[in-house]
Design a protein around this motif. Structure first.
Motif, PDB file in Angstrom:
ATOM      1  N   LEU A  18      39.001  31.892  14.168  1.00 21.52           N
ATOM      2  CA  LEU A  18      38.598  32.509  12.951  1.00 21.52           C
ATOM      3  C   LEU A  18      38.022  31.221  11.815  1.00 21.52           C
ATOM      4  CD1 LEU A  18      41.259  35.213  12.405  1.00 21.52           C
ATOM      5  CD2 LEU A  18      39.289  35.357  13.457  1.00 21.52           C
ATOM      6  N   ALA A  19      37.071  31.559  11.236  1.00 17.92           N
ATOM      7  CA  ALA A  19      36.509  30.731   9.967  1.00 17.92           C
ATOM      8  C   ALA A  19      37.082  31.535   8.595  1.00 17.92           C
ATOM      9  CB  ALA A  19      35.207  30.309   9.985  1.00 17.92           C
ATOM     10  N   VAL A  20      37.762  31.101   7.875  1.00 22.80           N
ATOM     11  CA  VAL A  20      38.225  31.653   6.617  1.00 22.80           C
ATOM     12  C   VAL A  20      37.521  30.873   5.380  1.00 22.80           C
ATOM     13  CG1 VAL A  20      40.067  32.404   5.168  1.00 22.80           C
ATOM     14  CG2 VAL A  20      40.474  32.575   7.725  1.00 22.80           C
ATOM     15  N   VAL A  21      36.861  31.225   4.531  1.00 21.94           N
ATOM     16  CA  VAL A  21      35.877  30.679   3.402  1.00 21.94           C
ATOM     17  C   VAL A  21      36.558  31.284   2.153  1.00 21.94           C
ATOM     18  CG1 VAL A  21      34.133  29.808   2.570  1.00 21.94           C
ATOM     19  CG2 VAL A  21      34.148  30.056   4.941  1.00 21.94           C
ATOM     20  N   ALA A  22      37.317  30.509   1.395  1.00 21.32           N
ATOM     21  CA  ALA A  22      37.708  31.137   0.049  1.00 21.32           C
ATOM     22  C   ALA A  22      37.844  30.027  -0.848  1.00 21.32           C
ATOM     23  CB  ALA A  22      38.962  31.724   0.357  1.00 21.32           C
ATOM     24  N   HIS A  23      38.198  30.345  -2.009  1.00 20.37           N
ATOM     25  CA  HIS A  23      38.800  29.267  -3.095  1.00 20.37           C
ATOM     26  C   HIS A  23      40.286  28.566  -2.678  1.00 20.37           C
ATOM     27  CE1 HIS A  23      35.795  30.510  -6.038  1.00 20.37           C
ATOM     28  NE2 HIS A  23      36.027  31.852  -5.665  1.00 20.37           N
ATOM     29  N   SER A  24      40.467  27.314  -3.259  1.00 24.55           N
ATOM     30  CA  SER A  24      41.375  26.448  -2.838  1.00 24.55           C
ATOM     31  C   SER A  24      42.871  27.241  -3.077  1.00 24.55           C
ATOM     32  CB  SER A  24      41.431  25.313  -3.503  1.00 24.55           C
ATOM     33  OG  SER A  24      41.702  25.466  -5.075  1.00 24.55           O
ATOM     34  N   GLY A  25      42.908  28.142  -4.107  1.00 24.04           N
ATOM     35  CA  GLY A  25      44.471  28.706  -4.578  1.00 24.04           C
ATOM     36  C   GLY A  25      44.495  29.739  -3.467  1.00 24.04           C
ATOM     37  N   THR A  26      43.554  30.559  -2.964  1.00 21.46           N
ATOM     38  CA  THR A  26      43.794  31.506  -1.930  1.00 21.46           C
ATOM     39  C   THR A  26      44.016  30.852  -0.592  1.00 21.46           C
ATOM     40  OG1 THR A  26      42.070  33.005  -3.018  1.00 21.46           O
ATOM     41  CG2 THR A  26      42.517  33.255  -0.745  1.00 21.46           C
ATOM     42  N   LEU A  27      43.326  29.772  -0.345  1.00 21.87           N
ATOM     43  CA  LEU A  27      43.631  29.033   1.178  1.00 21.87           C
ATOM     44  C   LEU A  27      45.158  28.386   0.989  1.00 21.87           C
ATOM     45  CD1 LEU A  27      40.232  27.274   1.656  1.00 21.87           C
ATOM     46  CD2 LEU A  27      41.263  29.254   2.690  1.00 21.87           C
ATOM     47  N   ARG A  28      45.576  28.005  -0.358  1.00 19.65           N
ATOM     48  CA  ARG A  28      46.858  27.272  -0.202  1.00 19.65           C
ATOM     49  C   ARG A  28      47.829  28.486  -0.093  1.00 19.65           C
ATOM     50  NH1 ARG A  28      44.690  24.183  -4.828  1.00 19.65           N
ATOM     51  NH2 ARG A  28      45.514  25.473  -6.124  1.00 19.65           N
ATOM     52  N   LEU A  30      47.559  31.439   1.587  1.00 19.34           N
ATOM     53  CA  LEU A  30      47.564  31.660   3.106  1.00 19.34           C
ATOM     54  C   LEU A  30      48.228  30.632   3.887  1.00 19.34           C
ATOM     55  CD1 LEU A  30      46.280  33.620   5.273  1.00 19.34           C
ATOM     56  CD2 LEU A  30      44.099  32.312   5.134  1.00 19.34           C
ATOM     57  N   THR A  31      48.005  29.374   3.500  1.00 19.80           N
ATOM     58  CA  THR A  31      48.556  28.492   4.356  1.00 19.80           C
ATOM     59  C   THR A  31      50.436  28.654   4.107  1.00 19.80           C
ATOM     60  OG1 THR A  31      46.844  26.823   4.040  1.00 19.80           O
ATOM     61  CG2 THR A  31      48.871  25.784   4.620  1.00 19.80           C
ATOM     62  N   THR A  32      50.814  28.586   2.913  1.00 22.98           N
ATOM     63  CA  THR A  32      52.177  28.737   2.668  1.00 22.98           C
ATOM     64  C   THR A  32      52.670  30.135   3.339  1.00 22.98           C
ATOM     65  OG1 THR A  32      51.887  29.683   0.692  1.00 22.98           O
ATOM     66  CG2 THR A  32      52.284  27.331   0.562  1.00 22.98           C
ATOM     67  N   GLN A  33      52.118  31.197   3.247  1.00 23.91           N
ATOM     68  CA  GLN A  33      52.314  32.377   4.016  1.00 23.91           C
ATOM     69  C   GLN A  33      52.516  32.235   5.430  1.00 23.91           C
ATOM     70  OE1 GLN A  33      50.645  35.885   3.020  1.00 23.91           O
ATOM     71  NE2 GLN A  33      50.925  35.603   0.919  1.00 23.91           N
ATOM     72  N   LEU A  34      51.434  31.862   6.401  1.00 23.22           N
ATOM     73  CA  LEU A  34      51.362  31.280   7.665  1.00 23.22           C
ATOM     74  C   LEU A  34      52.414  30.364   8.188  1.00 23.22           C
ATOM     75  CD1 LEU A  34      47.746  31.130   8.144  1.00 23.22           C
ATOM     76  CD2 LEU A  34      49.203  33.012   8.725  1.00 23.22           C
ATOM     77  N   MET A  35      52.933  29.441   7.145  1.00 26.59           N
ATOM     78  CA  MET A  35      53.895  28.299   7.691  1.00 26.59           C
ATOM     79  C   MET A  35      55.123  28.625   7.292  1.00 26.59           C
ATOM     80  SD  MET A  35      51.633  25.111   6.917  1.00 26.59           S
ATOM     81  CE  MET A  35      52.874  23.797   8.059  1.00 26.59           C
ATOM     82  N   GLY A  36      55.264  29.872   6.572  1.00 27.72           N
ATOM     83  CA  GLY A  36      56.761  30.524   6.112  1.00 27.72           C
ATOM     84  C   GLY A  36      57.298  29.636   4.995  1.00 27.72           C
ATOM     85  N   LEU A  37      56.431  29.113   4.252  1.00 27.04           N
ATOM     86  CA  LEU A  37      57.073  28.408   3.261  1.00 27.04           C
ATOM     87  C   LEU A  37      57.277  29.264   1.914  1.00 27.04           C
ATOM     88  CD1 LEU A  37      54.719  25.174   3.652  1.00 27.04           C
ATOM     89  CD2 LEU A  37      57.398  25.518   4.217  1.00 27.04           C
ATOM     90  N   ALA A  38      57.898  28.996   0.921  1.00 29.62           N
ATOM     91  CA  ALA A  38      57.914  29.499  -0.384  1.00 29.62           C
ATOM     92  C   ALA A  38      56.868  29.463  -1.137  1.00 29.62           C
ATOM     93  CB  ALA A  38      59.242  29.240  -1.084  1.00 29.62           C
ATOM     94  N   ASP A  39      56.341  30.363  -1.846  1.00 28.04           N
ATOM     95  CA  ASP A  39      55.241  30.370  -2.441  1.00 28.04           C
ATOM     96  C   ASP A  39      54.965  29.257  -3.706  1.00 28.04           C
ATOM     97  OD1 ASP A  39      54.470  33.101  -1.506  1.00 28.04           O
ATOM     98  OD2 ASP A  39      55.090  34.114  -3.227  1.00 28.04           O
ATOM     99  N   GLY A  40      55.987  28.784  -4.217  1.00 29.99           N
ATOM    100  CA  GLY A  40      56.029  27.530  -4.855  1.00 29.99           C
ATOM    101  C   GLY A  40      55.367  26.466  -4.326  1.00 29.99           C
ATOM    102  N   HIS A  41      55.580  26.326  -2.925  1.00 31.31           N
ATOM    103  CA  HIS A  41      54.986  25.088  -2.278  1.00 31.31           C
ATOM    104  C   HIS A  41      53.676  25.128  -2.200  1.00 31.31           C
ATOM    105  CE1 HIS A  41      58.764  23.705  -1.115  1.00 31.31           C
ATOM    106  NE2 HIS A  41      59.325  24.903  -0.789  1.00 31.31           N
ATOM    107  N   ARG A  42      52.943  26.058  -2.601  1.00 26.83           N
ATOM    108  CA  ARG A  42      51.349  25.972  -2.701  1.00 26.83           C
ATOM    109  C   ARG A  42      50.894  24.823  -3.385  1.00 26.83           C
ATOM    110  NH1 ARG A  42      52.522  30.524  -5.746  1.00 26.83           N
ATOM    111  NH2 ARG A  42      51.766  30.753  -7.568  1.00 26.83           N
TER     112      ARG A  42
END
Length: 85
Positions: A18-28, A30-42
């Motif tokens: 899949l290719a996901v194109v979005a603003h940096s905040g949205t991608l950060r 998404l990354t923290t959610q997929l990696m199981g990290l707390a939101d503050g780590h974005r």
């Protein structure tokens, strides 16, 4: 909204790309959610304009394979600013 999108990703099978194109905040987010990290780590993920990131997802998580790669912009062929050279 990112949480709803993350849930939809579960509908894709192994081997799907899949290719996901979005603003940096949205991608950060998404990354923290997929990696199981707390939101503050974005805020710990630098993401420049037009950068390429690759996450390999699996049931229950994700592995970061490439982050903030901008080699396509500088013409050098090197992965400038990425975690992987």
């Amino acid at each position: 909204r990112v949480g709803a999108f993350t849930a939809r990703l579960g509908g894709h099978g192994e081997g799907d790309t899949l290719a996901v194109v979005a603003h940096s905040g949205t991608l950060r987010n998404l990354t923290t959610q997929l990696m199981g990290l707390a939101d503050g780590h974005r805020w710990q993920f630098r993401l420049d304009l037009a950068a390429i990131c690759i996450l390999q997802t699996f049931d229950g998580g994700a592995v970061m394979e490439l982050w903030n790669d901008r080699h396509h912009l500088d013409g050098s062929g090197k992965a400038a600013g990425s975690m992987v050279e």
